[in-house]
Scaffold this active site. Structure first.
Site, PDB file in Angstrom:
ATOM      1  N   ILE A   1       6.772 -59.682  12.020  1.00 19.26           N
ATOM      2  CA  ILE A   1       7.929 -59.811  11.140  1.00 19.26           C
ATOM      3  C   ILE A   1       7.737 -60.936  10.123  1.00 19.26           C
ATOM      4  O   ILE A   1       7.114 -61.964  10.412  1.00 19.26           O
ATOM      5  CB  ILE A   1       9.212 -60.047  11.962  1.00 19.26           C
ATOM      6  CG1 ILE A   1      10.465 -59.820  11.106  1.00 19.26           C
ATOM      7  CG2 ILE A   1       9.218 -61.445  12.609  1.00 19.26           C
ATOM      8  CD1 ILE A   1      11.743 -59.723  11.930  1.00 19.26           C
TER       9      ILE A   1
ATOM     10  N   GLY B   1      -0.208 -58.732   4.724  1.00 22.32           N
ATOM     11  CA  GLY B   1      -0.080 -57.528   5.539  1.00 22.32           C
ATOM     12  C   GLY B   1      -0.523 -56.326   4.735  1.00 22.32           C
ATOM     13  O   GLY B   1      -0.018 -56.107   3.632  1.00 22.32           O
TER      14      GLY B   1
ATOM     15  N   ALA C   1       2.510 -62.130   0.230  1.00 22.81           N
ATOM     16  CA  ALA C   1       3.797 -62.732  -0.133  1.00 22.81           C
ATOM     17  C   ALA C   1       3.595 -64.246  -0.197  1.00 22.81           C
ATOM     18  O   ALA C   1       3.319 -64.887   0.820  1.00 22.81           O
ATOM     19  CB  ALA C   1       4.864 -62.371   0.895  1.00 22.81           C
TER      20      ALA C   1
ATOM     21  N   CYS D   1       5.535 -64.065  11.314  1.00 25.21           N
ATOM     22  CA  CYS D   1       4.263 -63.413  11.604  1.00 25.21           C
ATOM     23  C   CYS D   1       3.941 -63.429  13.098  1.00 25.21           C
ATOM     24  O   CYS D   1       2.787 -63.321  13.503  1.00 25.21           O
ATOM     25  CB  CYS D   1       3.130 -64.047  10.800  1.00 25.21           C
ATOM     26  SG  CYS D   1       3.479 -64.095   9.025  1.00 25.21           S
TER      27      CYS D   1
END
Length: 212
Positions: free
Chosen positions: A74, A140, A153, A169
């Protein structure tokens, strides 16, 4: 002859619509489709990687959670974070595999930070870029038929508070940071940073860039 790279500035767009456009682009591209980079910022959203564990979302808020098809756990996206999506036909490039693409993305960020006099570094066991143990950039990717989508990002000048609602993460207690922690707000500008990112990435992979 240098391979071509189209760079698109998408502005501010919601995560799900851009994600589905990336899927469609990847599924419909041919041997002749030019590689692209999409530069975008997303309004507040948590995205969960394909193998993401739900326990890494520590508390539920009004920020939506999207189950994505990228790798990794996440993370959080919000305004003031520069996203760079890489839509690359890896098979077309000699001496390029997924690991080398990840390295090129990390090094693009490391070199961009160096432009600001900041020492960033990747970690072999945890993809992304770090400064003094704090994470400034998350990665990712998804590879489909040898073609990549999703990307990186890079935290520039944003509200970092939502990162406290997750294990970023998948790492409990991982501290996040952003460019604005180290330089003035005027210099911590997503558009300026995106130009440096693209310059370094295209140099590393030998691209000839066209801006759209």
């Amino acid at each position: 002859m240098q391979p071509q790279l189209i760079v698109r500035q998408l502005g501010i767009r919601d995560y799900e619509s851009v994600w589905h456009e990336m899927q469609a682009f990847t599924d419909n591209r041919t041997e002749d489709t030019t590689d692209e980079i999409w530069l975008v910022q997303h309004p507040s959203v948590f995205t969960q990687g394909q193998a993401g564990k739900p326990e890494h979302l520590l508390q539920h808020t009004d920020i939506p959670v999207v189950q994505s098809d990228r790798g990794g756990q996440i993370t959080y996206h919000g305004l003031g974070q520069q996203i760079m999506y890489v839509l690359i036909d890896i098979k077309r490039h000699e001496n390029l595999n997924v690991r080398q693409l990840v390295t090129a993305l990390e090094q693009s960020v490391v070199k961009t930070l160096a432009d600001y006099g900041i020492k960033g570094y990747p970690k072999p066991d945890a993809p992304g870029v770090y400064i003094d143990g704090r994470k400034i950039c998350s990665l990712g990717l998804r590879i489909r038929h040898g073609r990549s989508f999703h990307g990186l990002a890079f935290n520039i000048n944003m509200d970092l508070a939502p990162f406290h609602q997750i294990n970023p993460c998948g790492y409990a207690g991982l501290e996040m940071c952003q460019l604005a922690d180290f330089v003035s707000n005027e210099r911590a500008d997503c558009h300026k940073v995106s130009l440096q990112l693209v310059k370094h990435f295209s140099t590393l992979l030998g691209y000839n860039v066209t801006n759209h």
